[in-house]
Scaffold this motif. Structure first.
Motif, PDB file in Angstrom:
ATOM      1  N   UNK A   1     -14.268 -30.353  32.001  1.00 55.05           N
ATOM      2  CA  UNK A   1     -13.885 -29.227  31.155  1.00 55.05           C
ATOM      3  C   UNK A   1     -14.888 -28.996  30.038  1.00 55.05           C
ATOM      4  N   UNK A   2     -15.068 -27.730  29.674  1.00 53.34           N
ATOM      5  CA  UNK A   2     -15.990 -27.317  28.613  1.00 53.34           C
ATOM      6  C   UNK A   2     -15.199 -27.041  27.343  1.00 53.34           C
ATOM      7  N   UNK A   3     -15.778 -27.363  26.189  1.00 54.57           N
ATOM      8  CA  UNK A   3     -15.107 -27.092  24.922  1.00 54.57           C
ATOM      9  C   UNK A   3     -16.098 -26.561  23.899  1.00 54.57           C
ATOM     10  N   UNK A   4     -15.558 -25.842  22.942  1.00 51.74           N
ATOM     11  CA  UNK A   4     -16.323 -25.374  21.782  1.00 51.74           C
ATOM     12  C   UNK A   4     -15.726 -26.023  20.549  1.00 51.74           C
ATOM     13  N   UNK A   5     -16.416 -27.019  20.017  1.00 49.34           N
ATOM     14  CA  UNK A   5     -15.922 -27.724  18.849  1.00 49.34           C
ATOM     15  C   UNK A   5     -16.273 -27.060  17.537  1.00 49.34           C
TER      16      UNK A   5
ATOM     17  N   UNK B   1     -14.773 -18.516  24.312  1.00 50.99           N
ATOM     18  CA  UNK B   1     -14.451 -19.912  24.038  1.00 50.99           C
ATOM     19  C   UNK B   1     -14.027 -20.010  22.582  1.00 50.99           C
ATOM     20  N   UNK B   2     -12.757 -20.256  22.374  1.00 50.40           N
ATOM     21  CA  UNK B   2     -12.217 -20.307  21.023  1.00 50.40           C
ATOM     22  C   UNK B   2     -12.674 -21.588  20.341  1.00 50.40           C
TER      23      UNK B   2
ATOM     24  N   UNK C   1     -21.878 -22.612  17.508  1.00 51.47           N
ATOM     25  CA  UNK C   1     -20.956 -23.339  18.386  1.00 51.47           C
ATOM     26  C   UNK C   1     -21.378 -24.788  18.556  1.00 51.47           C
ATOM     27  N   UNK C   2     -20.417 -25.611  18.888  1.00 46.99           N
ATOM     28  CA  UNK C   2     -20.677 -27.009  19.222  1.00 46.99           C
ATOM     29  C   UNK C   2     -20.165 -27.210  20.647  1.00 46.99           C
ATOM     30  N   UNK C   3     -21.032 -26.923  21.608  1.00 48.18           N
ATOM     31  CA  UNK C   3     -20.631 -27.006  23.005  1.00 48.18           C
ATOM     32  C   UNK C   3     -20.603 -28.455  23.458  1.00 48.18           C
TER      33      UNK C   3
END
Length: 236
Positions: free
Chosen positions: A115-119, A177-178, A92-94
């Motif tokens: 906001x949190x993201x998974x790149x 987390x998609x 993951x790339x958090x």
């Protein structure tokens, strides 16, 4: 103007790190590779002693023929390298994104929304989620302890901040987390100007598990950038 941070320095806060590898998918192949390498070293040593010496203990101990040993060693090495490459591909790339906006707090007041993201390219699951708040006035030792969202909310309300008016916090548990590869985020919280003024720091610690069984963790400084950015009202 918003502020976005991805990757980050090597310090504890705002840095992603791998905290656990899968025992089955990482440890077992590595242990097998090490054992086969030791056996290979033993067989090479046996091959370099005299025939008479190989009749005595311990040189008469033959563990495995060189031909099948070489094949097994190649397979084990290939499995370790393939697993490492695949783990790097699916890791993951958090990251996180924050901006001054409106919509989550009562009264439509400006809010610092985080906001949190998974790149990364694959979905991960949140395994553990904790946070800590450091008030500008209070006991820093107690306030800086990692705890759950409910306990942090109690600390904040005890300092006079109001849920729904000064802050909103989101609780996560086994949340997927998609991996979108985009800047689409999952909200962690929203905070008013009063919150930003009275709270020194608010950290989130997110631990996720990927598809190969490894665990990754990132600690986010949710208020970083809030005091230097300003709310820009949308154009009509």
């Amino acid at each position: 103007m918003g502020w976005f941070r991805r990757g980050g320095p090597t310090s504890e806060v705002d840095a992603q790190r791998r905290v656990r590898r899968s025992p089955l998918l990482f440890t077992v192949p590595v242990v097998l590779l090490v054992l086969l390498t030791v056996v290979l070293g033993w067989e090479i040593a046996r091959a370099n002693v005299t025939e008479a010496a190989r009749a005595d203990w311990p040189w008469r101990l033959e563990l495995l023929d060189m031909e099948p040993l070489g094949s097994l060693l190649a397979v084990a090495a290939g499995a370790v390298l393939a697993r490492a490459q695949y783990a790097r591909t699916v890791r993951p790339l958090l990251g996180w994104r924050a901006d001054w906006t409106t919509g989550s707090l009562r009264g439509g007041v400006p809010e610092w929304r985080v906001g949190l993201l998974n790149g990364g390219s694959h979905t991960v699951v949140v395994e553990a989620y904790a946070c800590r708040a450091v008030l500008r006035r209070g006991d820093p030792e107690h306030a800086a302890a990692w705890t759950d969202v409910e306990s942090v909310a109690e600390v904040l309300t005890g300092a006079g901040l109001v849920v729904g008016e000064d802050f909103q916090l989101v609780t996560m548990g086994n949340f997927p987390l998609v991996g979108t590869g985009s800047y689409e985020t999952t909200m962690l919280g929203a905070f008013s100007q009063r919150f930003v003024d009275e709270v020194e720091a608010l950290h989130f610690r997110v631990r996720v598990g990927d598809v190969v069984g490894d665990s990754h963790e990132r600690i986010l400084d949710a208020l970083k950038g809030a005091r230097s950015a300003s709310y820009q009202r949308p154009s009509p």
